[in-house]
Design a protein around this motif. Structure first.
Motif, short mmCIF file in Angstrom:
data_model
loop_
_atom_site.label_atom_id
_atom_site.label_comp_id
_atom_site.label_asym_id
_atom_site.label_seq_id
_atom_site.Cartn_x
_atom_site.Cartn_y
_atom_site.Cartn_z
N THR A 129 -30.33 -30.39 -41.71
CA THR A 129 -30.63 -29.63 -40.50
C THR A 129 -30.09 -28.22 -40.60
OG1 THR A 129 -30.65 -31.67 -39.20
CG2 THR A 129 -30.40 -29.62 -37.99
N LEU A 130 -28.84 -28.08 -41.08
CA LEU A 130 -28.28 -26.74 -41.27
C LEU A 130 -29.08 -25.96 -42.31
CD1 LEU A 130 -24.48 -27.53 -41.13
CD2 LEU A 130 -25.75 -26.08 -39.55
N GLY A 131 -29.45 -26.62 -43.40
CA GLY A 131 -30.26 -25.96 -44.42
C GLY A 131 -31.59 -25.48 -43.87
N ALA A 132 -32.24 -26.32 -43.07
CA ALA A 132 -33.52 -25.94 -42.47
C ALA A 132 -33.35 -24.76 -41.52
CB ALA A 132 -34.13 -27.13 -41.74
N ALA A 133 -32.27 -24.76 -40.75
CA ALA A 133 -32.03 -23.66 -39.81
C ALA A 133 -31.87 -22.34 -40.57
CB ALA A 133 -30.79 -23.94 -38.97
N PHE A 134 -31.10 -22.36 -41.66
CA PHE A 134 -30.91 -21.13 -42.42
C PHE A 134 -32.18 -20.70 -43.14
CE2 PHE A 134 -26.43 -22.13 -41.72
CZ PHE A 134 -26.02 -20.90 -41.22
N LEU A 135 -32.99 -21.66 -43.57
CA LEU A 135 -34.29 -21.34 -44.14
C LEU A 135 -35.14 -20.62 -43.10
CD1 LEU A 135 -36.60 -21.79 -46.36
CD2 LEU A 135 -37.20 -23.76 -44.95
N MET A 136 -35.11 -21.12 -41.86
CA MET A 136 -35.89 -20.51 -40.79
C MET A 136 -35.38 -19.10 -40.47
SD MET A 136 -36.31 -23.95 -38.47
CE MET A 136 -37.27 -23.22 -37.16
N PHE A 137 -34.06 -18.92 -40.42
CA PHE A 137 -33.51 -17.58 -40.18
C PHE A 137 -33.94 -16.61 -41.28
CE2 PHE A 137 -29.74 -19.79 -37.97
CZ PHE A 137 -30.35 -19.70 -36.73
N ALA A 138 -33.85 -17.05 -42.52
CA ALA A 138 -34.22 -16.19 -43.65
C ALA A 138 -35.70 -15.83 -43.60
CB ALA A 138 -33.87 -16.87 -44.97
N ALA A 139 -36.56 -16.81 -43.33
CA ALA A 139 -38.00 -16.55 -43.26
C ALA A 139 -38.31 -15.57 -42.14
CB ALA A 139 -38.75 -17.87 -43.05
N ALA B 216 -36.37 -13.31 -40.97
CA ALA B 216 -35.88 -11.99 -41.37
C ALA B 216 -36.92 -11.27 -42.22
CB ALA B 216 -34.56 -12.12 -42.12
N TYR B 217 -37.79 -12.03 -42.88
CA TYR B 217 -38.87 -11.46 -43.68
C TYR B 217 -40.17 -11.33 -42.88
CZ TYR B 217 -36.22 -11.56 -48.01
OH TYR B 217 -35.29 -11.33 -48.99
N GLY B 218 -40.09 -11.52 -41.58
CA GLY B 218 -41.27 -11.33 -40.73
C GLY B 218 -42.18 -12.53 -40.64
N LEU B 219 -41.72 -13.69 -41.07
CA LEU B 219 -42.53 -14.90 -41.01
C LEU B 219 -42.18 -15.70 -39.76
CD1 LEU B 219 -42.13 -15.85 -44.75
CD2 LEU B 219 -44.21 -15.00 -43.66
N ALA B 220 -43.12 -16.46 -39.30
CA ALA B 220 -42.88 -17.36 -38.17
C ALA B 220 -42.55 -18.74 -38.74
CB ALA B 220 -44.13 -17.44 -37.29
N THR B 221 -41.70 -19.47 -38.04
CA THR B 221 -41.31 -20.80 -38.51
C THR B 221 -41.31 -21.78 -37.36
OG1 THR B 221 -38.95 -20.47 -38.10
CG2 THR B 221 -39.78 -19.79 -40.25
N GLY B 222 -41.35 -23.04 -37.72
CA GLY B 222 -41.24 -24.09 -36.71
C GLY B 222 -40.88 -25.41 -37.37
N LEU C 18 -39.72 -31.34 -41.60
CA LEU C 18 -40.57 -30.41 -42.32
C LEU C 18 -40.46 -29.08 -41.59
CD1 LEU C 18 -43.73 -32.67 -42.78
CD2 LEU C 18 -41.83 -32.34 -44.37
N VAL C 19 -40.60 -27.98 -42.31
CA VAL C 19 -40.55 -26.67 -41.69
C VAL C 19 -41.84 -25.94 -42.03
CG1 VAL C 19 -39.34 -24.46 -41.52
CG2 VAL C 19 -38.03 -26.57 -41.83
N ALA C 20 -42.59 -25.59 -41.00
CA ALA C 20 -43.79 -24.79 -41.20
C ALA C 20 -43.36 -23.32 -41.28
CB ALA C 20 -44.75 -24.99 -40.03
N VAL C 21 -43.88 -22.61 -42.28
CA VAL C 21 -43.55 -21.20 -42.47
C VAL C 21 -44.86 -20.45 -42.73
CG1 VAL C 21 -42.28 -19.51 -43.87
CG2 VAL C 21 -41.31 -21.79 -43.50
N GLY C 22 -45.05 -19.36 -42.03
CA GLY C 22 -46.26 -18.58 -42.24
C GLY C 22 -46.27 -17.37 -41.33
N TYR C 23 -47.43 -16.76 -41.21
CA TYR C 23 -47.58 -15.61 -40.33
C TYR C 23 -48.13 -16.08 -39.00
CZ TYR C 23 -46.71 -12.87 -44.47
OH TYR C 23 -46.11 -12.33 -45.59
N ALA C 24 -47.54 -15.61 -37.92
CA ALA C 24 -48.00 -16.00 -36.58
C ALA C 24 -49.38 -15.40 -36.32
CB ALA C 24 -47.00 -15.51 -35.54
N ARG C 25 -50.20 -16.17 -35.66
CA ARG C 25 -51.51 -15.68 -35.26
C ARG C 25 -51.39 -14.96 -33.94
NH1 ARG C 25 -55.89 -20.31 -35.33
NH2 ARG C 25 -56.76 -18.73 -34.00
#
Length: 115
Positions: free
Chosen positions: A46-56, A58-64, A89-96
């Motif tokens: 869970t902590l790893g996923a949270a930091f993955l989301m923060f990093a993504a 920071a690069y302008g990607l949307a996560t969930g 699972l973590v979805a990562v991409g560009y927000a529509r």
């Protein structure tokens, strides 16, 4: 455990003498306790996923984070070992454009208390 600590020893971050103590501490804490092992796996993932989301983000990607998946199918699809469990699972991409805004959240003082 020793194999996972080796890169830290080789990089000079951790003294080699510390490895045995850390390994013993982990064995004493988790050995023979599947519930405690699973709890730690979920916490760590869970902590790893949270930091993955923060990093993504920071690069302008949307996560969930995504739940509601079939763990057995995910484990099979990603060839997870018997001692690995899919936590989320973590979805990562560009927000529509036109996506819903973030849902309202509780005010910070309602969920955190300063002491």
């Amino acid at each position: 455990m020793k194999e996972r600590l080796r890169p830290s020893v080789e990089a000079g971050f951790m003294p080699a003498e510390m490895v045995a103590a850390w390994t013993q501490a982990v064995e004493n804490t988790y050995s023979g306790n599947p519930e405690k092992q699973r709890d730690e796996a979920v916490r760590t993932a869970t902590l790893g996923a949270a930091f993955l989301m923060f990093a993504a983000e920071a690069y302008g990607l949307a996560t969930g984070p995504m739940v509601g998946f079939e763990p057995t199918a995910v484990a099979r699809q990603f060839s997870l070992a018997a001692d690995e469990i899919p936590v989320m699972l973590v979805a990562v991409g560009y927000a529509r454009e036109g996506n819903w805004p973030q849902k309202p959240r509780l005010p910070v003082p309602r969920v955190l208390e300063s002491i």
